[in-house]
Design a protein around this motif. Structure first.
Motif, PDB file in Angstrom:
ATOM      1  N   UNK A  40       0.833  -1.217   0.000  1.00  0.00           N
ATOM      2  CA  UNK A  40       0.000   0.000   0.000  1.00  0.00           C
ATOM      3  C   UNK A  40       0.862   1.259   0.000  1.00  0.00           C
ATOM      4  N   UNK A  41       1.953   1.225   0.744  1.00  0.00           N
ATOM      5  CA  UNK A  41       2.858   2.374   0.792  1.00  0.00           C
ATOM      6  C   UNK A  41       3.536   2.559  -0.560  1.00  0.00           C
ATOM      7  N   UNK A  42       3.916   1.468  -1.207  1.00  0.00           N
ATOM      8  CA  UNK A  42       4.547   1.541  -2.532  1.00  0.00           C
ATOM      9  C   UNK A  42       3.592   2.158  -3.545  1.00  0.00           C
ATOM     10  N   UNK A  43       2.340   1.734  -3.542  1.00  0.00           N
ATOM     11  CA  UNK A  43       1.345   2.318  -4.455  1.00  0.00           C
ATOM     12  C   UNK A  43       1.191   3.807  -4.159  1.00  0.00           C
ATOM     13  N   UNK A  44       1.097   4.152  -2.897  1.00  0.00           N
ATOM     14  CA  UNK A  44       0.961   5.563  -2.515  1.00  0.00           C
ATOM     15  C   UNK A  44       2.184   6.362  -2.939  1.00  0.00           C
ATOM     16  N   UNK A  45       3.363   5.772  -2.802  1.00  0.00           N
ATOM     17  CA  UNK A  45       4.589   6.472  -3.206  1.00  0.00           C
ATOM     18  C   UNK A  45       4.587   6.764  -4.699  1.00  0.00           C
ATOM     19  N   UNK A  46       4.116   5.825  -5.492  1.00  0.00           N
ATOM     20  CA  UNK A  46       4.034   6.067  -6.934  1.00  0.00           C
ATOM     21  C   UNK A  46       3.053   7.202  -7.226  1.00  0.00           C
ATOM     22  N   UNK A  78       3.762  -6.927 -12.496  1.00  0.00           N
ATOM     23  CA  UNK A  78       3.265  -7.573 -11.276  1.00  0.00           C
ATOM     24  C   UNK A  78       2.486  -6.589 -10.426  1.00  0.00           C
ATOM     25  N   UNK A  79       1.685  -7.142  -9.529  1.00  0.00           N
ATOM     26  CA  UNK A  79       0.933  -6.301  -8.597  1.00  0.00           C
ATOM     27  C   UNK A  79       1.879  -5.745  -7.538  1.00  0.00           C
ATOM     28  N   UNK A  80       1.415  -4.768  -6.808  1.00  0.00           N
ATOM     29  CA  UNK A  80       2.224  -4.207  -5.727  1.00  0.00           C
ATOM     30  C   UNK A  80       2.499  -5.256  -4.655  1.00  0.00           C
ATOM     31  N   UNK A  81       1.515  -6.099  -4.361  1.00  0.00           N
ATOM     32  CA  UNK A  81       1.726  -7.164  -3.379  1.00  0.00           C
ATOM     33  C   UNK A  81       2.797  -8.140  -3.858  1.00  0.00           C
ATOM     34  N   UNK A  82       2.719  -8.524  -5.120  1.00  0.00           N
ATOM     35  CA  UNK A  82       3.728  -9.430  -5.668  1.00  0.00           C
ATOM     36  C   UNK A  82       5.116  -8.799  -5.587  1.00  0.00           C
ATOM     37  N   UNK A  83       5.199  -7.514  -5.919  1.00  0.00           N
ATOM     38  CA  UNK A  83       6.482  -6.822  -5.851  1.00  0.00           C
ATOM     39  C   UNK A  83       6.990  -6.771  -4.409  1.00  0.00           C
ATOM     40  N   UNK A  84       6.108  -6.418  -3.481  1.00  0.00           N
ATOM     41  CA  UNK A  84       6.521  -6.332  -2.070  1.00  0.00           C
ATOM     42  C   UNK A  84       7.039  -7.683  -1.572  1.00  0.00           C
ATOM     43  N   UNK A  85       6.467  -8.766  -2.084  1.00  0.00           N
ATOM     44  CA  UNK A  85       6.925 -10.098  -1.691  1.00  0.00           C
ATOM     45  C   UNK A  85       8.345 -10.385  -2.186  1.00  0.00           C
ATOM     46  N   UNK A  86       8.800  -9.670  -3.222  1.00  0.00           N
ATOM     47  CA  UNK A  86      10.155  -9.883  -3.744  1.00  0.00           C
ATOM     48  C   UNK A  86      11.205  -9.086  -2.984  1.00  0.00           C
ATOM     49  N   UNK A  87      10.775  -8.148  -2.169  1.00  0.00           N
ATOM     50  CA  UNK A  87      11.718  -7.292  -1.459  1.00  0.00           C
ATOM     51  C   UNK A  87      12.435  -8.055  -0.352  1.00  0.00           C
ATOM     52  N   UNK A  88      13.640  -7.606  -0.077  1.00  0.00           N
ATOM     53  CA  UNK A  88      14.380  -8.143   1.066  1.00  0.00           C
ATOM     54  C   UNK A  88      13.649  -7.724   2.338  1.00  0.00           C
ATOM     55  N   UNK A  89      13.764  -8.536   3.360  1.00  0.00           N
ATOM     56  CA  UNK A  89      13.127  -8.218   4.645  1.00  0.00           C
ATOM     57  C   UNK A  89      13.556  -6.844   5.137  1.00  0.00           C
ATOM     58  N   UNK A  90      14.815  -6.520   4.978  1.00  0.00           N
ATOM     59  CA  UNK A  90      15.325  -5.217   5.427  1.00  0.00           C
ATOM     60  C   UNK A  90      14.648  -4.065   4.683  1.00  0.00           C
TER      61      UNK A  90
END
Length: 124
Positions: A40-46, A78-90
């Motif tokens: 949600x934050x990533x979508x808002x940032x865009x 990909x969706x924002x959720x899919x993208x967020x799932x690819x991010x490193x935990x950090x």
């Protein structure tokens, strides 16, 4: 106020409740919530970046980790959720930690009257 799925059929309500309970027992619930929040934050940032480009903000969005991470997201692929799932935990942790101060800074740049800000805050 939404009915929280309470208007579902008894079987559908049972299934959703059991799935959530399983995720709580299995330990995946909070990680899913963190990923959804980051998305949600990533979508808002865009959206904020687009607002800044079109003059919808009184200044530039604050520097930090959120905008660069959001800029890497290919919304066509990909969706924002899919993208967020690819991010490193950090990276997810950094997004979630930075979000409160980041959003406060942008909120101050919206140019909205205080009455409008108060109305929007009351709606959420």
């Amino acid at each position: 106020m939404p009915d929280a799925g309470l208007s579902l059929s008894p079987e559908a309500m049972r299934q959703r409740a059991l799935e959530t309970l399983a995720s709580l027992v299995g330990g995946t619930f909070w990680e899913k919530m963190r990923i959804e929040a980051a998305a949600r934050i990533i979508v808002t940032a865009r959206r904020v970046a687009l607002l800044a480009e079109t003059g919808g903000l009184e200044g530039s969005p604050p520097a930090g980790v959120i905008l660069p991470i959001a800029a890497r997201w290919d919304a066509v692929a990909m969706t924002a959720n899919e993208y967020a799932e690819t991010l490193e935990t950090a990276e997810v942790v950094a997004i979630l930690e930075e979000a409160p101060a980041w959003s406060e800074a942008i909120w101050a740049q919206t140019g909205l009257a205080e009455a409008e800000k108060a109305r929007l805050l009351q709606r959420v």
